[in-house]
Design a protein around this motif. Structure first.
Motif, short mmCIF file in Angstrom:
data_model
loop_
_atom_site.label_atom_id
_atom_site.label_comp_id
_atom_site.label_asym_id
_atom_site.label_seq_id
_atom_site.Cartn_x
_atom_site.Cartn_y
_atom_site.Cartn_z
N ASP A 189 -25.04 -18.15 46.41
CA ASP A 189 -24.72 -18.76 47.70
C ASP A 189 -24.55 -17.69 48.78
O ASP A 189 -25.15 -17.77 49.85
CB ASP A 189 -23.43 -19.58 47.53
CG ASP A 189 -23.14 -20.42 48.75
OD1 ASP A 189 -24.06 -21.12 49.20
OD2 ASP A 189 -22.01 -20.36 49.25
N GLU A 190 -23.73 -16.67 48.48
CA GLU A 190 -23.43 -15.63 49.48
C GLU A 190 -24.69 -14.91 49.94
O GLU A 190 -24.95 -14.81 51.13
CB GLU A 190 -22.51 -14.55 48.86
CG GLU A 190 -21.13 -14.99 48.53
CD GLU A 190 -20.29 -15.19 49.76
OE1 GLU A 190 -19.24 -15.80 49.62
OE2 GLU A 190 -20.68 -14.76 50.87
N ALA A 223 -17.52 -29.03 45.13
CA ALA A 223 -17.83 -28.65 46.51
C ALA A 223 -19.33 -28.66 46.78
O ALA A 223 -19.76 -28.82 47.93
CB ALA A 223 -17.25 -27.27 46.81
N PHE A 248 -20.23 -29.80 50.49
CA PHE A 248 -20.62 -28.85 51.55
C PHE A 248 -22.11 -28.52 51.49
O PHE A 248 -22.66 -28.32 50.41
CB PHE A 248 -19.87 -27.52 51.39
CG PHE A 248 -18.40 -27.61 51.68
CD1 PHE A 248 -17.96 -27.96 52.95
CD2 PHE A 248 -17.47 -27.32 50.69
CE1 PHE A 248 -16.60 -28.03 53.21
CE2 PHE A 248 -16.12 -27.39 50.96
CZ PHE A 248 -15.68 -27.75 52.21
N PRO A 249 -22.74 -28.40 52.66
CA PRO A 249 -24.07 -27.77 52.67
C PRO A 249 -23.89 -26.30 52.26
O PRO A 249 -22.87 -25.70 52.61
CB PRO A 249 -24.53 -27.87 54.13
CG PRO A 249 -23.47 -28.61 54.86
CD PRO A 249 -22.26 -28.76 54.00
N PRO A 250 -24.85 -25.72 51.53
CA PRO A 250 -24.62 -24.40 50.94
C PRO A 250 -24.21 -23.32 51.93
O PRO A 250 -23.39 -22.48 51.61
CB PRO A 250 -25.97 -24.05 50.30
CG PRO A 250 -26.69 -25.33 50.14
CD PRO A 250 -26.16 -26.27 51.17
N GLN A 284 -22.78 -23.60 55.03
CA GLN A 284 -21.84 -23.92 56.11
C GLN A 284 -20.80 -22.81 56.24
O GLN A 284 -20.15 -22.45 55.26
CB GLN A 284 -21.13 -25.24 55.80
CG GLN A 284 -20.18 -25.68 56.90
CD GLN A 284 -19.52 -27.01 56.57
OE1 GLN A 284 -20.07 -27.80 55.81
NE2 GLN A 284 -18.36 -27.25 57.12
N GLY A 285 -20.66 -22.24 57.43
CA GLY A 285 -19.76 -21.08 57.62
C GLY A 285 -18.34 -21.50 57.91
O GLY A 285 -18.03 -22.65 58.07
#
Lengths: 133, 642
Positions: free
Chosen positions: A39-40, A124, A128-130, A132-133
């Motif tokens: 993800d990151e 999650a 959450f969209p992957p 999203q900040g």
């Protein structure tokens, strides 16, 4: 006269026992070390795909596969616990059985814990969209 | 110091005389510097860590005095930065972990029925390194060169362009130096607990304190390399112009935080887990029953040790990472409360089902439960990302971690000090003094740190040197400062109590508390060889078990008396089946010389005296070679390296 298990059976039994004890821990560690950097790093690179696979799907797999491994580990630990409990209640005084039973108890509870972590963290992905900040 | 000894009927006078001769260390200056006895080394760890605790505590009092009133000028901002950094660094690295290593060193061999640690000379080396590294760091303070960037030393403020001078070089080198001690100690605990357990002490009969120490030792081995890598890169950045943490040169400031917290979060549990082990050791004696749910507590210890490695990003929830990735760490941080809770409920059930004997150690255990639960509750709040982002870097965090660390580590340590003082010194403590110490410490702790939750919620940032009175923080800060003096008074009374016990305490019997573990079945203080006969363990509570007691008397066998040399027994890792006797090393100057050479090396590196550092490195290498040189007894099997 009864004969003890052969070396291959003993090895397989030992490996299964350790899978029952540590499978969840290893699966969760793998989940963490795959899902989080996936993800990151993908988001940091400004992309939403990993080798043509959508990022959400890749992260979802990084949740589901370790989850399944942990469920398997939980089943093995439960099986060992039931068998050793039966042996103990039959009155057999064997230190190896006692030790296996204790490790099985540790395995059952540990796998439940690690499964909970994987599921809670994985929920999650649905919310959450992957990136999203 | 008086000694109460009992002669085991199963062992003859000749055997005892031979044991005393083989294990004796003369009372001389040479013996003081060369001893490898785990009990002496354990006591030294305890005393030295307590000394660093006093220094760190005095630093805290200076801070609290500075913060008692708004716009106060007791110390300059530069001095304040050094004081709060040294306070945190010393409390974490020079007090908490070494103090627990002190307990472990003294108690693990006694609890598992061994005559020493697996590597006695490595043990002595670890202590000397700890002492020298502690002095190395504290000595920088009078020169105004102490670390000044917080105990976590975040980049980019730790870089030389933002923080010139020796401050952060002392930090990086000091922690690298200290890491050698911690790692060697951890390896020693692991091998000792796995290979030197008394026959019959299978995994399901290992005392919970030993489980906790071993789990902690594994955590140290896995966590510390991240900190060592961090500090090596920091030193290279500062001294040799690399750019690991410098974005202008392609580095990454977050790399520091990731590596630091990969170490730092497990470190919280490194401290707390062993302390929880003390609680599990103390409770049976004062509840008159074994701790409830032994297997579940073992599970909790193992689970906490593993999960603690997967929560480090909860220290970084405010760094702007994607929200989805927070969820993995938020989940693990929330779930770690389950094994922690299991232990708390197991202790409460033990107290509920047992018959309470309300002595000072139990008071500290009760104080621990109250305080640690409160700290755990705020910890669970921090696991919620949204809440964490509101209060991060505020005094709420300061309140939380002091509740966890004082509640979860200091109170159990104090319980342990009172509980094992008779065993360590051979003297009983004064109950009245102990009770005063408890109530002052307990009240002082809560008066100091509870208001910090409020100042944090009111917006007071942590690490501030001073503040204006407008935000309304001054009243609560004054209360905190008054509390800190109360806390200091309580801790001073603990010290007074220990000195009083040493000078005027009545002689302690071997087992004043009717404890359940093996250390209570030997003399107070123990003989140099610990046990005249290495016991054969038959249950989880060997000191309450008649068959185990019988094994050291009428059931004593020559293979467990081992009076022909300085020897102890190797057993198998899982079932503790007897394997063979092994020789233990004699006293030696090598640990001291090696640690001294390392001190010269690190000091030379700090002062950029590189030729001196090279010479010191050669001395280090030569000493290690001499240490490892095979002994002149090739025909005799030596089972333990030293």
């Amino acid at each position: 006269m009864t004969t003890g298990p052969g070396p291959h059976t003993r090895l397989a039994g030992g490996l299964l026992l350790w899978y029952g004890v540590l499978g969840g821990a290893v699966a969760w560690a793998a989940h963490l070390l795959v899902a989080w950097p996936l993800d990151e790093l993908t988001c940091a690179a400004g992309r939403e795909h990993v080798s043509a696979v959508p990022l959400w799907l890749a992260v979802w797999l990084a949740v589901v596969i370790p989850g399944v491994v942990t469920v398997g580990s939980l089943l093995v630990a439960t099986l060992v616990w039931r068998r050793t409990a039966r042996a103990s209640s039959a009155g057999a005084e064997d230190r190896a059985v006692d030790r296996s039973r204790m490790l099985a108890v540790v395995g059952v509870w540990a796998n439940l814990l690690f499964l909970t972590i994987i599921v809670l963290g994985g929920v999650a992905v649905l919310v959450f969209p992957p990136c999203q900040g | 110091m008086s000694t109460t000894t009992s002669t085991a009927p199963g062992v003859g006078r000749d055997d005892l005389a031979r044991l005393a001769e083989h294990w004796a260390e003369p009372r001389s200056l040479r013996a003081w510097f060369t001893t490898v006895d785990h009990k002496k080394i354990g006591r030294r760890y305890l005393v030295t860590a307590a000394f660093f605790f006093v220094l760190a505590g005095l630093s805290a009092l200076v801070m609290r005095t500075q913060l008692a009133r708004p716009e106060s000028g007791v110390v300059s901002p530069q001095e304040y930065n050094q004081i709060f950094t040294m306070h945190g660094t010393a409390m974490i690295f020079l007090f908490a972990t070494p103090m627990l290593f002190g307990f472990g060193n003294f108690l693990v061999p006694l609890m598992i029925g061994s005559r020493d640690m697996a590597f006695p000379r490595l043990n002595a080396f670890g202590y000397w390194v700890f002492l020298f590294a502690g002095l190395f760091m504290w000595a920088s303070l009078p020169f105004g060169a102490a670390p000044n960037n917080g105990w976590f030393a975040y980049a980019p403020l730790n870089q030389v362009q933002h923080n010139p001078g020796l401050h952060m070089d002392v930090y990086a080198l000091g922690l690298l130096f200290l890491g050698i001690s911690t790692t060697s100690g951890a390896i020693n605990f692991i091998v000792t607990a796995l290979k030197l357990r008394a026959p019959g002490m299978s995994l399901n009969r290992v005392p919970l304190f030993v489980w906790a120490i071993v789990a902690t030792a594994f955590m140290v081995v896995f966590a510390l390399p991240a900190l060592n890598a961090d500090n090596t890169m920091l030193f290279l950045d500062r001294r040799f112009g690399t750019h690991f943490f410098d974005p202008s040169g392609g580095g990454n400031v977050l790399l520091w935080q990731h590596l630091f917290w990969i170490f730092g979060h497990p470190d919280v549990y490194i401290i707390v887990l062993s302390a929880l082990g003390i609680v599990s050791a103390v409770l049976p004696a004062f509840t008159r029953r074994g701790v409830v749910a032994y297997s579940l507590i073992v599970l909790s210890i193992v689970a906490i040790a593993i999960i603690s490695f997967g929560v480090w990003v909860h220290h970084m929830f405010a760094t702007g990472l994607p929200q989805l990735s927070y969820s993995f760490f938020s989940a693990a941080s929330t779930v770690i409360t389950i094994p922690s809770g299991i232990q708390i409920f197991a202790w409460l059930a033990t107290m509920l089902l047992g018959r309470l004997v309300l002595r000072v150690p139990l008071l500290f255990v009760i104080g621990f439960i109250v305080t640690f639960v409160l700290g755990g509750l705020t910890g669970a709040m921090f696991a919620v990302t949204a809440f964490d982002q509101q209060v991060t870097d505020s005094y709420f965090v300061v309140a939380h971690f002091h509740y966890v660390l004082i509640g979860g580590a200091v109170f159990p340590m104090l319980a342990g000090i009172y509980y094992w003082l008779p065993k360590i010194t051979g003297r009983m403590y004064h109950e009245g003094l102990g009770r005063w110490a408890f109530w002052l410490t307990f009240a002082g702790m809560h008066v100091t740190f509870f208001p910090m939750h409020l100042t944090g919620l009111f917006g007071m940032p942590r690490r501030v040197y001073t503040y204006r009175s407008e935000p309304g923080w001054d009243g609560w800060n004054l209360v905190s400062t008054v509390g800190s003096y109360l806390l200091a008074l309580g801790l001073l009374l603990v010290l007074v109590g220990v000195v009083h016990a040493l000078r005027r305490g009545r002689p302690a019997p071997a087992d004043p508390w009717e404890g359940d573990s093996l250390e209570w079945s030997t003399a107070s203080p123990p003989e140099p060889y610990n046990f005249p006969v290495i016991p054969r363990v038959h249950s989880l509570h060997p000191a309450w078990d008649a068959r185990t007691a019988e094994s050291t008397t009428t059931g004593a066998t020559a293979e467990r008396v081992l009076s022909d040399g300085r020897r102890t027994l190797f057993t198998s890792e899982l079932d503790a089946r007897t394997e063979r006797a092994v020789d233990m090393p004699e006293s030696s100057f090598k640990p001291l010389v090696l640690a001294g050479a390392l001190l010269v090396f690190f000091t030379a590196m700090l002062l950029a005296a590189y030729p001196v550092a090279v010479v010191a490195a050669l001395v280090v290498a030569a000493t290690i070679a001499a240490w490892l040189w095979p002994p002149r007894r090739p025909d005799e099997e030596l089972g333990v390296a030293s």
